[in-house]
Write a protein that holds these residues in place. Structure first.
Motif, mmCIF file in Angstrom:
data_model
loop_
_atom_site.group_PDB
_atom_site.id
_atom_site.type_symbol
_atom_site.label_atom_id
_atom_site.label_comp_id
_atom_site.label_asym_id
_atom_site.label_seq_id
_atom_site.Cartn_x
_atom_site.Cartn_y
_atom_site.Cartn_z
ATOM 1 N N CYS A 28 0.860 -1.188 0.000
ATOM 2 C CA CYS A 28 0.000 0.000 0.000
ATOM 3 C C CYS A 28 0.893 1.233 0.000
ATOM 4 O O CYS A 28 1.700 1.432 0.915
ATOM 5 C CB CYS A 28 -0.884 0.016 1.240
ATOM 6 S SG CYS A 28 -2.219 -1.164 1.105
ATOM 7 N N GLY A 29 0.744 2.041 -1.018
ATOM 8 C CA GLY A 29 1.614 3.200 -1.177
ATOM 9 C C GLY A 29 1.099 4.417 -0.431
ATOM 10 O O GLY A 29 0.118 4.342 0.310
ATOM 11 N N PRO A 30 1.757 5.558 -0.640
ATOM 12 C CA PRO A 30 1.424 6.756 0.137
ATOM 13 C C PRO A 30 0.142 7.437 -0.342
ATOM 14 O O PRO A 30 -0.221 7.322 -1.508
ATOM 15 C CB PRO A 30 2.611 7.673 -0.153
ATOM 16 C CG PRO A 30 3.033 7.285 -1.542
ATOM 17 C CD PRO A 30 2.819 5.806 -1.623
ATOM 18 N N HIS A 37 6.153 11.066 6.188
ATOM 19 C CA HIS A 37 6.994 11.298 7.369
ATOM 20 C C HIS A 37 7.876 10.078 7.614
ATOM 21 O O HIS A 37 7.744 9.050 6.926
ATOM 22 C CB HIS A 37 6.149 11.678 8.590
ATOM 23 C CG HIS A 37 5.087 10.684 8.939
ATOM 24 N ND1 HIS A 37 5.367 9.384 9.297
ATOM 25 C CD2 HIS A 37 3.730 10.811 8.983
ATOM 26 C CE1 HIS A 37 4.245 8.751 9.569
ATOM 27 N NE2 HIS A 37 3.227 9.583 9.371
ATOM 28 N N GLY A 39 7.832 7.890 9.782
ATOM 29 C CA GLY A 39 7.069 6.676 10.101
ATOM 30 C C GLY A 39 6.627 5.971 8.833
ATOM 31 O O GLY A 39 6.845 4.765 8.663
ATOM 32 N N TYR A 44 8.094 1.591 4.358
ATOM 33 C CA TYR A 44 8.618 1.249 3.023
ATOM 34 C C TYR A 44 10.026 0.668 3.086
ATOM 35 O O TYR A 44 10.398 -0.132 2.228
ATOM 36 C CB TYR A 44 8.538 2.478 2.087
ATOM 37 C CG TYR A 44 7.102 2.919 1.957
ATOM 38 C CD1 TYR A 44 6.169 2.083 1.346
ATOM 39 C CD2 TYR A 44 6.641 4.108 2.523
ATOM 40 C CE1 TYR A 44 4.830 2.436 1.281
ATOM 41 C CE2 TYR A 44 5.306 4.461 2.459
ATOM 42 C CZ TYR A 44 4.405 3.627 1.840
ATOM 43 O OH TYR A 44 3.085 3.952 1.790
ATOM 44 N N HIS A 72 -9.171 8.673 -0.101
ATOM 45 C CA HIS A 72 -8.779 8.387 1.281
ATOM 46 C C HIS A 72 -9.328 9.521 2.152
ATOM 47 O O HIS A 72 -8.847 10.651 2.080
ATOM 48 C CB HIS A 72 -7.258 8.298 1.375
ATOM 49 C CG HIS A 72 -6.768 7.691 2.655
ATOM 50 N ND1 HIS A 72 -5.457 7.307 2.833
ATOM 51 C CD2 HIS A 72 -7.396 7.399 3.804
ATOM 52 C CE1 HIS A 72 -5.308 6.816 4.057
ATOM 53 N NE2 HIS A 72 -6.473 6.868 4.665
ATOM 54 N N GLY A 237 1.884 -3.507 4.505
ATOM 55 C CA GLY A 237 1.422 -2.179 4.914
ATOM 56 C C GLY A 237 1.785 -1.956 6.372
ATOM 57 O O GLY A 237 2.455 -2.793 6.992
ATOM 58 N N GLY A 238 1.355 -0.830 6.914
ATOM 59 C CA GLY A 238 1.586 -0.576 8.339
ATOM 60 C C GLY A 238 0.473 -1.231 9.168
ATOM 61 O O GLY A 238 -0.599 -1.554 8.637
ATOM 62 N N HIS A 241 -3.338 -0.608 9.065
ATOM 63 C CA HIS A 241 -4.175 -1.090 7.956
ATOM 64 C C HIS A 241 -4.916 -2.388 8.288
ATOM 65 O O HIS A 241 -5.807 -2.790 7.552
ATOM 66 C CB HIS A 241 -3.306 -1.328 6.711
ATOM 67 C CG HIS A 241 -2.896 -0.061 6.019
ATOM 68 N ND1 HIS A 241 -3.440 1.149 6.336
ATOM 69 C CD2 HIS A 241 -2.009 0.171 5.012
ATOM 70 C CE1 HIS A 241 -2.898 2.082 5.557
ATOM 71 N NE2 HIS A 241 -2.030 1.522 4.769
ATOM 72 N N GLU A 269 5.345 -2.326 12.263
ATOM 73 C CA GLU A 269 4.885 -1.579 13.456
ATOM 74 C C GLU A 269 5.193 -0.088 13.288
ATOM 75 O O GLU A 269 5.935 0.310 12.399
ATOM 76 C CB GLU A 269 5.615 -2.115 14.697
ATOM 77 C CG GLU A 269 4.725 -2.820 15.701
ATOM 78 C CD GLU A 269 3.767 -1.895 16.446
ATOM 79 O OE1 GLU A 269 3.813 -0.669 16.278
ATOM 80 O OE2 GLU A 269 2.955 -2.432 17.226
ATOM 81 N N LYS A 278 2.355 8.073 18.166
ATOM 82 C CA LYS A 278 2.650 7.700 16.787
ATOM 83 C C LYS A 278 2.958 8.924 15.930
ATOM 84 O O LYS A 278 2.358 9.984 16.117
ATOM 85 C CB LYS A 278 1.445 6.914 16.265
ATOM 86 C CG LYS A 278 1.002 7.238 14.906
ATOM 87 C CD LYS A 278 -0.246 6.504 14.504
ATOM 88 C CE LYS A 278 -0.698 7.172 13.230
ATOM 89 N NZ LYS A 278 -1.886 6.801 12.624
ATOM 90 N N MET A 279 3.896 8.751 15.011
ATOM 91 C CA MET A 279 4.136 9.866 14.094
ATOM 92 C C MET A 279 2.998 9.886 13.089
ATOM 93 O O MET A 279 2.633 8.870 12.524
ATOM 94 C CB MET A 279 5.471 9.683 13.393
ATOM 95 C CG MET A 279 5.898 10.940 12.668
ATOM 96 S SD MET A 279 7.571 10.849 12.015
ATOM 97 C CE MET A 279 8.584 11.070 13.459
HETATM 98 P P1 AMP Z 1 -0.433 6.970 4.212
HETATM 99 O O1 AMP Z 1 0.433 7.796 3.293
HETATM 100 O O2 AMP Z 1 -1.011 7.747 5.324
HETATM 101 O O3 AMP Z 1 -1.476 6.218 3.418
HETATM 102 O O4 AMP Z 1 0.514 5.899 4.910
HETATM 103 C C1 AMP Z 1 1.543 5.237 4.229
HETATM 104 C C2 AMP Z 1 2.048 4.045 5.033
HETATM 105 O O5 AMP Z 1 2.649 4.463 6.261
HETATM 106 C C3 AMP Z 1 0.956 3.067 5.431
HETATM 107 O O6 AMP Z 1 1.426 1.737 5.189
HETATM 108 C C4 AMP Z 1 0.755 3.301 6.913
HETATM 109 O O7 AMP Z 1 0.327 2.131 7.565
HETATM 110 C C5 AMP Z 1 2.168 3.668 7.334
HETATM 111 N N1 AMP Z 1 2.259 4.485 8.576
HETATM 112 C C6 AMP Z 1 1.494 5.521 8.969
HETATM 113 N N2 AMP Z 1 1.929 6.064 10.145
HETATM 114 C C7 AMP Z 1 3.030 5.331 10.493
HETATM 115 C C8 AMP Z 1 3.963 5.380 11.597
HETATM 116 N N3 AMP Z 1 3.873 6.282 12.565
HETATM 117 N N4 AMP Z 1 4.958 4.469 11.626
HETATM 118 C C9 AMP Z 1 5.093 3.546 10.634
HETATM 119 N N5 AMP Z 1 4.263 3.458 9.569
HETATM 120 C C10 AMP Z 1 3.248 4.333 9.497
#
Ligand code: AMP
Ligand code: ZN
Length: 459
Positions: A28-30, A37, A39, A44, A72, A237-238, A241, A269, A278-279
């Motif tokens: 799952c991409g951004p 960030h 996180g 990735y 989203h 994914g994170g 998800h 994680e 969490k970030m």
């Molecule tokens: P997003 O761009 O918000 O769709 O998130 C992109 C990816 O980052 C997804 O796989 C999320 O699960 C993951 N993610 C979001 N917040 C964090 C975090 N604090 N630490 C690690 N992964 C994260």
């Protein structure tokens, strides 16, 4: 033998590919409404290590990553605004410009972190027809219904909803703390949302059900199945998800095709920051790669930092930890440089240990300890060098690019003068000397107050 932790069964399992010698991976991409960030980037880096490990094990790997540029919403539960539309308002640009800008930044970021480039990039807005076709398949199965704001998937129509997260549907129904509005069940989710009646969205499309846009979960089902087939090997994914996004991907994909969607689900994680949690993309604890580069960190020191904690454990971010990672990495570069020019043979004993660790659910912390052992061992320098380069096929820390640039005496003299000025609290002079040094192509890191590090400027 590669073992990976499968969230679906909550245990480590031996990886058995669907097609001999091949692996299909979807990540799952951004969501491109803002910078990624640290996180996000951790997640990735984890996916990159997985893909490198599959390739190291000689699986011909096809890696697909999407770009979420529509659908989203600010709440994962299908409520709130579209994050992209919100980003466009914030920056007074069009949604398309926002998406393009942050997609480009993301691609640069992952390159700086030595994350392999996926074999296929796919954008949600380029796959609207595939998403509509998927809803049509679900319509034929009788699992969708219409409300005043969209088309929803009826989760009570399927037996095993929530199996990924180990959710108990009965309890969720009984609790009903979630706001239902017109939804039939709290876990039902949007496949298609209608555009608001009195407002034109920048991104909207015609569909058999009305003008609007696809739900976020739908894009990943439609695109992963298009590029990897209806049944494929690994989805990552994170951890956030698990309960919603991936749970819903499974529900809609398996209902549409009548077969198993993905064999192995892997989740990274979170990166958390001090005691602030969490970030996240909203909120003060939002650190992006550009910021650490501006503070003169090598982006690969963040990659190194990520390796010190297993991907299934929370990682605490702190500037101190990043400084230590950078120092440790620079030490390794120094040691590597001192091994001389000749590249000998990979040490089989160390290589075997390396494979055992990496194949044990990507045990990077122990791989890093092993790397230290290689440096400290008494094997020949030329063989050490070959072994480190072999490990670096997965580590991606650029040992092959290590070079030493001697810092000219004039720079050292200026730096000494600057240190003196700082001790005397003569900030104007100290700043001027810093600028002089920078003009000559060198940078000074104020990481420790009374020490300085000199290294050649990047770019
Ligand atoms: P997003 O761009 O918000 O769709 O998130 C992109 C990816 O980052 C997804 O796989 C999320 O699960 C993951 N993610 C979001 N917040 C964090 C975090 N604090 N630490 C690690 N992964 C994260
Ligand atoms: Zn996804």
């Amino acid at each position: 033998m590669l073992k990976i932790y499968n969230t679906l069964h909550r245990k480590k399992e031996i990886f058995k590919p669907i097609k001999k010698g091949k692996a299909g991976v979807y990540t799952c991409g951004p969501t491109v409404y803002n910078y990624a960030h640290l996180g996000n980037l951790r997640t990735y880096i984890f996916a990159d290590i997985l893909v490198r490990t599959l390739r190291y094990n000689k699986y011909k790997t096809k890696w697909v990553m999407n770009i979420t540029d529509v659908g989203h919403l600010t709440s994962d539960a299908d409520e709130g605004e579209d994050k992209l539309e919100k980003g466009a308002l914030r920056e007074k640009k069009s949604v398309w410009e926002i998406a393009q800008f942050y997609t480009d930044v993301f691609k640069k970021d992952i390159k700086l972190l030595n994350i392999a480039s996926p074999d296929i990039w796919c954008k949600a807005t380029d796959h609207i027809q595939e998403q509509i076709d998927l809803i049509k398949r679900l319509e034929k199965k009788g699992v969708i219904y219409k409300t005043s704001d969209g088309i929803y998937f009826n989760t009570s129509k399927i037996k095993d909803y929530g199996k990924l997260a180990g959710m108990d549907l009965e309890n969720i129904q009984a609790g009903k703390r979630v706001c239902l509005r017109e939804k039939k069940n709290p876990t039902d989710f949007a496949l298609w949302k209608f555009s608001p009646k009195n407002k034109k969205r920048q991104m909207e499309w015609n569909s058999p059900w009305g003008i609007g846009f696809p739900g976020w979960h739908l894009e990943c089902s439609a695109m992963s199945m298009k590029y990897l087939g209806e049944h494929f090997d690994i989805h990552t994914g994170g951890i956030d998800h698990i309960p919603v996004h991936h749970t819903n991907e499974i529900a809609q994909s398996e209902t549409a095709t009548g077969k198993k969607f993905v064999n192995y689900w892997m989740h990274g994680e979170f990166l958390v920051i001090d005691k602030k949690g969490k970030m996240a993309k909203s909120g003060e604890n939002f650190i992006i790669l550009k910021k650490i580069i501006k503070k003169r960190f090598n982006p690969l020191s963040y990659r190194y930092l990520c390796f010190l904690t297993h991907y299934r454990k929370q990682l605490q971010f702190s500037w101190e930890a990043l400084i230590s990672a950078q120092n440790a990495l620079n030490n390794l570069y120094e040691k590597f440089f001192n091994l001389g020019k000749k590249i000998g043979k990979v040490d089989k004993n160390f290589q075997e240990k390396f494979i055992t660790l990496i194949n044990d659910d990507l045990n990077m912390p122990l791989v890093m300890a092993l790397l230290q052992k290689v440096f400290n061992s008494n094997i020949k320098d030329e063989n050490k060098k070959a072994t480190v380069l072999e490990f670096d096929k997965i580590l991606g820390l650029n040992f092959n690019k290590v070079e030493r640039k001697t810092v000219p005496k004039i720079i050292i003299d200026l730096a000494e003068k600057r240190l003196k000025a700082r001790k005397e609290k003569n900030w104007n002079l100290s700043d001027k000397l810093r600028d002089d040094i920078e003009k000559k192509g060198y940078i000074i890191e104020d990481i420790f107050q009374d020490k300085y590090i000199i290294k050649p400027k990047i770019n």
